[in-house]
Write a protein that holds these residues in place. Structure first.
Motif: not given
Length: 298
Positions: A244-247, A249-250, A293-298
């Motif tokens: 769960d990469i988004p979690e 990163v969050k 990762l950059e897409s998830v970080i935003g």
């Protein structure tokens, strides 16, 4: 430094780096050319790994020429055999390489005596690094989560090292394979978790927890008992596996202690999911990982 505001406070936007172990074969063949190709893959932040060949000055000069930032350096440092002179040489070399930090990539600790030895060596190296303007980190794999006298070796290491000098680079994949919940570990470490390593876990990885059921672990048998049960396909390009990469990163973003999340595709089969017809090359793998990762970080 990029900042954005959230709930009345400014939060640092995560930057994506790469651990050069991800392109180890290429690095061993031509270190300086590999640095050029890493830059072409869109990276501005790199983490060194020891490879014989070029001098520290040559590497440091190349990094500066390419406009790269050397976040840190994984070094050949054995807490059980390295002398103070060895540590001094490592630190001095990394000053020449313009590295911002020294990192112990792993330690094997299966007894309290071994834990104390590793902790003491970390404290010593950390003091030397600070004296030369660098930070010091310990990077985990999964064997550190083996139980020793009622706690994991990792918990003991956190407790026995100087909180003002010794910080932790949390490898979320290996922590997961040690039976940990990566986001909970990061939260528990708090301000001591200042770097994050990110890879992804292939769907076929089995067992996920490599520590569960392991008994009588020693410095002599840890490879057989733990890493002997892994496969190259256990690690895949970031964003193509089951983590769960988004979690992650969050969590890291909200805590706001770690400025970097670092791609490391150690032992990677270079393969992604079904949308790719062929395995990606090492450079394509790290590029795809950065972009995800950059897409998830935003």
């Amino acid at each position: 430094m990029v900042l954005y505001q959230k709930k009345g406070r400014f939060i640092m936007k995560l930057k994506v780096g790469v651990q050069l172990f991800s392109v180890m074969t290429e690095l061993a063949n031509d270190y300086l050319k590999t640095l050029e190709n890493v830059a072409k893959a869109g990276y501005k932040y790199v983490e060194y790994v020891d490879v014989p060949g070029n001098s520290p000055e040559e590497i440091g000069n190349k990094v500066k020429e390419l406009g790269l930032t050397a976040i840190a350096s994984h070094v050949h440092f054995d807490p059980f055999t390295s002398t103070h002179e060895d540590m001094v040489k490592i630190v001095e070399d990394n000053v020449k390489m313009h590295s911002e930090a020294i990192i112990l990539p792993m330690g094997i600790m299966t007894t309290m005596e071994e834990i104390k030895t590793v902790a003491a060596a970390c404290n010593e190296m950390a003091a030397l690094a600070k004296a030369h303007g660098m930070a010091f980190y310990y990077h985990n794999h999964c064997q550190e989560f083996y139980q020793v006298e009622g706690k994991t070796a990792y918990e003991w290491l956190v407790e026995l090292t100087d909180p003002e000098l010794v910080f932790f680079e949390v490898d979320t994949f290996w922590a997961t394979r040690g039976g940990q919940k990566a986001v909970e570990l990061i939260k528990k470490l708090g301000s001591r978790a200042k770097l994050i390593h990110q890879k992804d876990m292939g769907k076929s990885a089995d067992p996920i927890n490599l520590i569960e059921g392991v008994t009588d672990l020693t410095r002599e048998n840890y490879c057989e008992k733990i890493f002997g049960r892994t496969n190259p396909t256990d690690i895949c390009t970031v964003g193509t596996g089951i983590m769960d990469i988004p979690e992650i990163v969050k969590t890291v973003t909200e805590l706001d202690y770690a400025p970097y999340i670092i791609v490391e595709l150690d032992c990677c089969a270079r393969q992604t999911e079904e949308e790719y017809n062929t395995p990606l090359s090492p450079f394509a793998s790290i590029k795809a990982s950065r972009e995800y990762l950059e897409s998830v970080i935003g």
